[in-house]
Write a protein that holds these residues in place. Structure first.
Motif, mmCIF file in Angstrom:
data_model
loop_
_atom_site.group_PDB
_atom_site.id
_atom_site.type_symbol
_atom_site.label_atom_id
_atom_site.label_comp_id
_atom_site.label_asym_id
_atom_site.label_seq_id
_atom_site.Cartn_x
_atom_site.Cartn_y
_atom_site.Cartn_z
ATOM 1 N N HIS A 26 -2.831 -0.981 -6.225
ATOM 2 C CA HIS A 26 -2.968 -0.287 -4.947
ATOM 3 C C HIS A 26 -4.274 -0.670 -4.263
ATOM 4 O O HIS A 26 -4.305 -0.945 -3.053
ATOM 5 C CB HIS A 26 -2.922 1.231 -5.173
ATOM 6 C CG HIS A 26 -3.223 2.014 -3.935
ATOM 7 N ND1 HIS A 26 -4.461 2.574 -3.697
ATOM 8 C CD2 HIS A 26 -2.451 2.310 -2.855
ATOM 9 C CE1 HIS A 26 -4.441 3.191 -2.527
ATOM 10 N NE2 HIS A 26 -3.236 3.062 -2.003
ATOM 11 N N CYS A 54 -4.840 -2.545 -0.667
ATOM 12 C CA CYS A 54 -5.692 -1.984 0.387
ATOM 13 C C CYS A 54 -6.714 -3.012 0.865
ATOM 14 O O CYS A 54 -6.982 -3.141 2.067
ATOM 15 C CB CYS A 54 -6.409 -0.734 -0.112
ATOM 16 S SG CYS A 54 -5.352 0.728 -0.265
ATOM 17 N N VAL A 101 -13.195 -0.619 1.273
ATOM 18 C CA VAL A 101 -11.988 -0.351 2.061
ATOM 19 C C VAL A 101 -12.257 0.747 3.084
ATOM 20 O O VAL A 101 -11.815 0.669 4.238
ATOM 21 C CB VAL A 101 -10.816 0.063 1.142
ATOM 22 C CG1 VAL A 101 -9.597 0.461 1.968
ATOM 23 C CG2 VAL A 101 -10.465 -1.067 0.183
ATOM 24 N N THR A 143 -6.743 6.352 5.023
ATOM 25 C CA THR A 143 -6.914 6.002 3.606
ATOM 26 C C THR A 143 -7.768 7.053 2.908
ATOM 27 O O THR A 143 -7.481 7.464 1.776
ATOM 28 C CB THR A 143 -7.567 4.618 3.471
ATOM 29 O OG1 THR A 143 -6.743 3.644 4.116
ATOM 30 C CG2 THR A 143 -7.748 4.240 2.011
ATOM 31 N N VAL A 171 0.835 -1.201 0.000
ATOM 32 C CA VAL A 171 0.000 0.000 0.000
ATOM 33 C C VAL A 171 0.871 1.253 0.000
ATOM 34 O O VAL A 171 0.663 2.177 -0.803
ATOM 35 C CB VAL A 171 -0.939 0.008 1.222
ATOM 36 C CG1 VAL A 171 -1.618 1.372 1.366
ATOM 37 C CG2 VAL A 171 -1.994 -1.077 1.090
ATOM 38 N N TYR A 205 -13.354 2.400 -3.686
ATOM 39 C CA TYR A 205 -12.762 2.100 -2.381
ATOM 40 C C TYR A 205 -13.811 2.002 -1.269
ATOM 41 O O TYR A 205 -13.447 1.997 -0.085
ATOM 42 C CB TYR A 205 -11.742 3.191 -2.017
ATOM 43 C CG TYR A 205 -10.460 3.105 -2.787
ATOM 44 C CD1 TYR A 205 -9.300 2.602 -2.207
ATOM 45 C CD2 TYR A 205 -10.378 3.517 -4.104
ATOM 46 C CE1 TYR A 205 -8.102 2.514 -2.912
ATOM 47 C CE2 TYR A 205 -9.197 3.435 -4.836
ATOM 48 C CZ TYR A 205 -8.067 2.940 -4.226
ATOM 49 O OH TYR A 205 -6.891 2.857 -4.941
#
Length: 562
Positions: A239, A243, A279, A253, A204, A276
């Motif tokens: 990436h 994550c 995440v 993040t 990451v 994301y």
């Protein structure tokens, strides 16, 4: 059983096209280092540079070709591929033997490697590392990933994304972009391997630095083929995968992600905040929302700030009024933002307000910028649905006066015909607007005029001819008029053709010769209609005598029977 060739000369011609195929014939003597393997054919071709070529056949006999010349890198089967293919066809009888020999060499090498001891193989690898810097770099990276030193992985990944060794005068040109892209792609592979090795948290952090490094380099690269953009997309995906595996702190993040999106360096990767969501979770999304709102308030006219605010509001099911407020903070001078607001309101079943915003956009549009064509269309369509045809005509008339052109004339004609008001005052007034907008210089119009185009579009050829005679037509329009009247007024059309042949006498070039031939054919058709073919024959004989030193022109005239 060793395969024979599965392609023929016709396949090369089909893949390359007639032009590249013919040019490839001139490169047969430039082919060198030809190797015919069981899976592929490789060679070097000397042109304006030295190019590497690879041809491959699939199981069905289909042929593909790759060349590192600029045209080949665009995915085309280039002249160098043609030259290699023809060279191979020239020795087709020996292809099965050469492929058999290549397979035998492969088996021999495999057997020899398998017979070496570990120490011998290690010595062989070290020998290659001493001579091949690229191989050494790749193996160093693999060793760092397998070990525990993240610093070495970081340094190696960033060096792969460093474009300076490919740059000439600070810029990576098109011819060098592919090689840089191949090197940069190794960084993506390394990050995925780092994640797979159980070190996703390290991946990451390194990926974030890598994204920034590639973003800095991207603006100095000719990425016409999109190769570097593809690497950037895969880097962003690596990436995201890291994550998802590492589950870093959602708030941190969110902070990195939003600041990256607000940074100009995000152009290469085009990361989407909502990729994301799993995440970030609700805590991370809330933090992202706070940062975006603060950024928008500080810079309400920023494109990225507005875009992120709009995305967040829609994702959260935010009110239409909040969306309107975001857009209204920065209204485009051509009225396009007014249109965006109108569409949002209409989608929310607030049609009256939508129409008011569209009308406001039309009123507030600055003359140098608008109004936006899509805004005008939107407004006119809503007026038409409501039966307000006179209002549609008013809008279209105003636009014609503001921006006189064939397109605005056609739009007004359509609207006025629908309202039943076109013939007479409306049409005459529209033509007067176009006439007033035309400014002939020294009795001639340079660049053509919308007046002529509009009259021809109306099929009012006599009026168009008169306007042309008054000085409002350029060469294109004169010739278009001549083509339209040739059958019923051949003498007038002939005058035009002969007038435009004369300046071509002093010009050269294939396009000039083809244009002269076309004009002569049209002139001959006029003479035939007039019954004066002998006069044309005399004219053509004199022209050929005057232009006889232009051998290409003579050949072109011969081709057309002139």
């Amino acid at each position: 059983m060793t395969r024979a060739l599965g392609f023929a000369e016709t396949d090369l011609r089909r893949l390359a096209g007639a032009r590249s195929f013919e040019r490839g014939l001139g490169y047969l003597s430039a082919v060198s280092r030809l190797e015919i393997g069981d899976e592929a054919i490789t060679a070097t071709v000397d042109g304006s540079d030295t190019y590497e070529v690879e041809l491959a056949e699939d199981e069905d006999g289909g042929l593909t070709g790759w060349c590192d010349c600029p045209y080949g890198q665009e995915g085309n089967f280039c002249k160098h591929c043609v030259a290699v293919g023809l060279t191979v066809l020239g020795q087709s009888e020996s292809v099965p033997r050469q492929r058999s020999a290549a397979a035998a060499r492969t088996r021999l090498l495999d057997a020899w490697l398998e017979s070496r001891t570990g120490e011998e193989l290690l010595a062989l690898v070290r020998e290659q590392l001493a001579d091949d810097r690229d191989l050494r770099r790749r193996l160093e990276l693999r060793a760092a990933i397998a070990g525990e030193d993240t610093g070495i992985v970081r340094e190696r990944v960033l060096s792969l994304l460093d474009s300076r060794s490919f740059a000439r005068y600070g810029y990576v040109e098109y011819a060098d972009a592919r090689a840089y892209g191949q090197q940069a792609a190794e960084a993506v592979t390394a990050l995925r391997a780092l994640t797979a090795s159980g070190r996703a948290a390290d991946a990451v952090e390194v990926a974030r630095e890598a994204l920034r490094a590639l973003g800095r380099a991207y603006g100095e690269i000719d990425d016409s083929d999109g190769l570097i953009g593809d690497v950037a997309t895969r880097l962003a995906e690596a990436h995201l995968a890291a994550c998802r595996a590492a589950r870093p702190d959602p708030s941190q993040t969110a902070e990195w992600l939003v600041h990256h999106l607000l940074d100009d360096l995000n152009d290469a990767t085009d990361i989407d905040l909502f990729d994301y969501l799993d995440v970030l979770g609700e805590p991370g999304l809330a933090r992202a929302r706070d940062i975006v709102v603060a950024a928008w308030r500080a810079k309400p006219k920023g494109w990225t700030e507005k875009f992120l605010m709009e995305r967040l509001l829609k994702a959260d099911g935010g009110s239409v009024d909040a969306l309107v407020a975001v857009h209204a903070a920065d209204l485009a001078p051509n009225g396009h933002t007014h249109l965006v607001i109108a569409k949002e309101l209409e989608a929310a079943d607030r049609a009256v307000e939508a129409l008011e915003w569209a009308e406001r956009g039309l009123r507030e549009a600055e003359s140098d910028w608008g109004p936006d064509d899509e805004l005008v269309t939107f407004l006119c369509e809503r007026y038409a649905r409501a039966g307000r045809l006179a209002d549609v005509v008013t809008v279209r008339r105003s636009l014609l006066r503001a921006r006189p052109s064939l397109a605005t004339y056609q739009h007004l004609r359509t609207a006025a015909c629908a309202a039943g008001t076109w013939e007479g005052i409306e049409r005459d007034g529209a033509l007067e607007v176009l006439k007033a907008a035309a400014q002939p210089a020294n009795g001639r119009w340079y660049g053509g005029s919308a007046l002529i185009d509009a009259l021809m579009d109306d099929a009012d050829i006599d009026a168009a001819w008169q306007a042309a005679a008054d000085g409002y037509a350029d060469q294109r329009q004169w010739l278009a008029l001549a083509d339209r009247i040739r059958d019923r007024r051949p003498a007038d059309a002939l005058t035009v053709y002969l007038r435009w042949i004369e300046p071509l006498r002093k010009q050269t070039g294939d396009s000039t010769y083809e244009r002269m031939a076309e004009l002569l054919l049209n002139a001959r058709a006029c003479h035939r209609a007039l019954g004066t073919e002998a006069e044309f024959a005399t004219y053509l004989t004199a022209l050929r005598a005057d232009q006889k030193r232009k051998r290409k022109l003579m050949a072109r005239l011969d081709q057309h029977g002139l």
